[in-house]
Enzyme design. Structure first.
Site, PDB file in Angstrom:
ATOM      1  N   GLY A 306       0.780  -1.222  -0.108  1.00  0.00           N
ATOM      2  CA  GLY A 306       0.065   0.010  -0.127  1.00  0.00           C
ATOM      3  C   GLY A 306       0.915   1.285  -0.040  1.00  0.00           C
ATOM      4  N   GLU A 307       0.445   2.191   0.633  1.00  0.00           N
ATOM      5  CA  GLU A 307       0.986   3.702   0.720  1.00  0.00           C
ATOM      6  C   GLU A 307       1.230   4.303  -0.583  1.00  0.00           C
ATOM      7  OE1 GLU A 307       5.526   2.553   2.129  1.00  0.00           O
ATOM      8  OE2 GLU A 307       3.988   2.326   3.616  1.00  0.00           O
TER       9      GLU A 307
END
Length: 339
Positions: A306-307
């Site tokens: 993610g991120e």
């Protein structure tokens, strides 16, 4: 932050009703240029399509990527109290500090490809409501989060990546995807931060419970986001819509980012025409979501962080596509026979 640009969902619907389209003159110019470059037709595969797509949205048949932007939004979820993550909610705050200090994977990737980076924490001391008991957000709350995303986009950027941080947000994304595309809770519920076995089955049940508790809101995609989303998911949707309004191309990240984007596409078909999928994550339902959005991934490296990390890595692919398109010589310029 200035006053929120959105006070109601109807204002978001109004923006969705008047989206700009790519510059067809630039598309034609890019197609013509591509046909004259020193290579056999189609020899660069998807890179050719990407460059032409990018040229159309930037209104330049020979574009250059100079100012990519990576925006990460962070939010906390009330549903995390249901034990849907292997990590506690405190990790969200700790990771925001890590982003701000430049210590996360996405910081390195943004730096690697010359992108600016900003993390936007969204009321981390005030989690959304547990969506198994009713809507995660009020209309005012979703509009405030959506506005934060909208305002985070740099109008001078020429490429946008949105990422997220929020313990419990794969549960939220799974619930959104189920509400938008149907199937079963288990179809869309994956391991997230690493839950498995009985914990994974319990997570799927939480997703199903969320839809049951909000059944009266699920006919409208924006209300799906209000009922089942998180502030960081709403902010990503706001940023992606702002990019469309500015004709800034977007590289989508993983499952959570694509769930945010899917809300826009379901609310207005074609709303994601300015987007490509950066990668296929290892989160089990991401490919299913990409298929539903008709977005083939540029990369598939088993990532599930993610991120914004997978999309940030894909900046390099798009930069390569545009560099070849705009920098290569034509047959005539190179004095090469065959053009």
């Amino acid at each position: 932050m200035s006053q929120d640009p959105f006070q109601s969902l109807s204002q978001i619907r109004e923006i969705l009703s008047q989206l700009p389209n790519p510059d067809q003159e630039a598309v034609v110019g890019a197609l013509n240029r591509n046909g004259q470059l020193t290579k056999p037709p189609g020899a660069l595969g998807r890179l050719e399509d990407l460059a032409i797509w990018y040229a159309g949205w930037r209104g330049d048949h020979r574009p250059v990527i100079r100012a990519p932007q990576v925006l990460v939004f962070a939010g906390n979820h009330g549903v995390a109290a249901r034990g849907v993550s292997a990590f506690p909610p405190e990790v969200t705050v700790q990771m925001v500090a890590n982003f701000q200090a430049g210590g996360a994977a996405v910081n390195q990737l943004a730096k690697c490809f010359g992108a600016t980076f900003m993390v936007v924490p969204l009321d981390l001391d005030r989690p959304t409501q547990d969506f198994t008991q009713g809507p995660a957000m009020s209309e005012a709350e979703i509009c405030a989060a959506f506005s934060a995303g909208w305002q985070g986009v740099d109008p001078d950027a020429d490429l946008l990546i949105t990422g997220e941080m929020g313990i419990g947000n794969t549960t939220s994304a799974a619930a959104i995807a189920l509400a938008l595309f149907g199937g079963t809770a288990r179809d869309w519920t994956g391991r997230g931060t690493g839950v498995e076995g009985a914990a994974l089955e319990a997570k799927a049940q939480v997703v199903a419970d969320g839809l049951a508790a909000n059944a009266d809101l699920l006919a409208d995609p924006l209300q799906v986001l209000q009922a089942l989303g998180g502030r960081e998911i709403a902010a990503m949707a706001g940023a992606i819509l702002r990019a469309r309004s500015l004709c800034i191309p977007v590289i989508l990240d993983g499952f959570i980012c694509c769930a945010a984007a899917a809300v826009l596409e379901k609310a207005r078909p074609g709303a994601l025409d300015h987007c490509v999928a950066g990668h296929r994550s290892a989160e089990q339902a991401h490919q299913r979501l990409l298929d539903a959005l008709h977005k083939p991934a540029l990369l598939s490296l088993g990532m599930r962080l993610g991120e914004g990390s997978g999309a940030a890595l894909a900046i390099g692919v798009l930069q390569g596509a545009v560099a070849c398109h705009s920098g290569m010589a034509t047959f005539a310029e190179a004095g090469v026979a065959g053009g």
